[in-house]
Design an enzyme around this catalytic site. Structure first.
Site, PDB file in Angstrom:
ATOM      1  N   HIS A   1      42.896  33.758  13.837  1.00 31.62           N
ATOM      2  CA  HIS A   1      43.774  32.207  13.533  1.00 31.62           C
ATOM      3  C   HIS A   1      45.498  32.591  13.078  1.00 31.62           C
ATOM      4  CE1 HIS A   1      40.513  29.480  15.237  1.00 31.62           C
ATOM      5  NE2 HIS A   1      39.923  30.925  15.121  1.00 31.62           N
TER       6      HIS A   1
ATOM      7  N   CYS B   1      42.369  33.534  19.923  1.00 30.76           N
ATOM      8  CA  CYS B   1      40.725  33.091  20.197  1.00 30.76           C
ATOM      9  C   CYS B   1      40.048  32.771  20.834  1.00 30.76           C
ATOM     10  CB  CYS B   1      40.316  32.548  18.342  1.00 30.76           C
ATOM     11  SG  CYS B   1      38.802  32.873  17.317  1.00 30.76           S
TER      12      CYS B   1
ATOM     13  N   GLU C   1      46.997  30.153  12.705  1.00 30.82           N
ATOM     14  CA  GLU C   1      47.848  28.874  12.687  1.00 30.82           C
ATOM     15  C   GLU C   1      47.351  28.800  11.295  1.00 30.82           C
ATOM     16  OE1 GLU C   1      45.308  29.708  14.686  1.00 30.82           O
ATOM     17  OE2 GLU C   1      44.022  28.202  14.349  1.00 30.82           O
TER      18      GLU C   1
HETATM   19  N1  GLN Z   1      33.496  31.641  19.168  1.00 35.18           N
HETATM   20  C1  GLN Z   1      34.347  31.141  20.069  1.00 35.18           C
HETATM   21  C2  GLN Z   1      34.236  31.112  21.631  1.00 35.18           C
HETATM   22  O1  GLN Z   1      33.083  32.037  21.796  1.00 35.18           O
HETATM   23  C3  GLN Z   1      35.579  31.399  19.327  1.00 35.18           C
HETATM   24  C4  GLN Z   1      35.813  31.169  17.713  1.00 35.18           C
HETATM   25  C5  GLN Z   1      37.427  30.190  18.106  1.00 35.18           C
HETATM   26  O2  GLN Z   1      38.126  29.853  19.008  1.00 35.18           O
HETATM   27  N2  GLN Z   1      37.336  30.574  16.951  1.00 35.18           N
HETATM   28  O3  GLN Z   1      34.620  30.980  22.202  1.00 35.18           O
END
Ligand code: GLN
Length: 191
Positions: free
Chosen positions: A170, A78, A172
């Protein structure tokens, strides 16, 4: 096999226990001098502008790039995916530029801010993986050296380049350790 989990923000404990379950020696990384001697580094989810600023302030950006050049592999989930990118659409924020792709942040839009889906990932085999997306990015386009490992509704959500792995969801937060195991196999040359 020694793997660090960057402990600036996000699900640090979950990544640590999953990577341990997958068979590696794991350390929480709070200082940039801890990167020395690691085979791999995991960058958890969080907020990419915040994590990027902290990484820059505490010397992680140069240190991670330096060690990537000698073979350190990075697994970004992410926010970690965003930080691995070469280019972030409409943003000049800090990034490592270790993977040749363009990413769009918060890309699934407000209507579907967060959701779960079963994703087919041929590299790890059956069954499909339960993927939890939280204000997730996706990859808009990739360069030649980048292998697309999974898509969700035609959007690229998992990609690999050499020893680096970028994941939009995610892994995890479930009990499925297959992606962490795959990363360890990448580091040991088995995948
Ligand atoms: N929206 C977040 C970002 O732009 C990322 C979201 C996440 O890591 N769950 O950094």
């Amino acid at each position: 096999m020694k793997v660090g989990v960057l402990a600036l923000q996000g699900d640090v404990a979950e990544h640590v226990s999953m990577t341990r379950a997958a068979g590696a020696e794991v350390v929480e990384v709070r200082y940039s001098n801890q990167i020395e001697g690691l085979d791999g580094l995991i960058i958890p989810g969080g907020e990419s502008t915040t994590v990027g600023k902290l990484m820059e302030r505490f010397g992680f950006v140069d240190e991670i790039r330096k060690h990537a050049a000698r073979g350190l592999g990075v697994f970004g989930t992410c926010t970690g995916l965003i930080l691995l990118s070469r280019e972030i659409s409409n943003s000049g924020q800090v990034r490592l530029g270790l993977m040749d792709f363009v990413v769009k942040r918060n890309a699934f839009g407000r209507q579907v801010d967060s959701f779960e889906a079963d994703i087919e990932i041929p590299a790890i085999g059956d069954p499909p993986m339960r993927a939890v997306f939280i204000r997730a990015p996706y990859i808009l386009s990739v360069g030649q050296g980048v292998e697309v490992l999974a898509r969700f509704e035609d959007k690229i959500v998992l990609a690999r380049q050499g020893r680096h792995l970028a994941c939009a969801f995610h892994p995890e937060v479930t009990s499925d350790t297959r992606l962490h195991r795959y990363f360890l196999h990448m580091l040991s040359g088995k995948a």
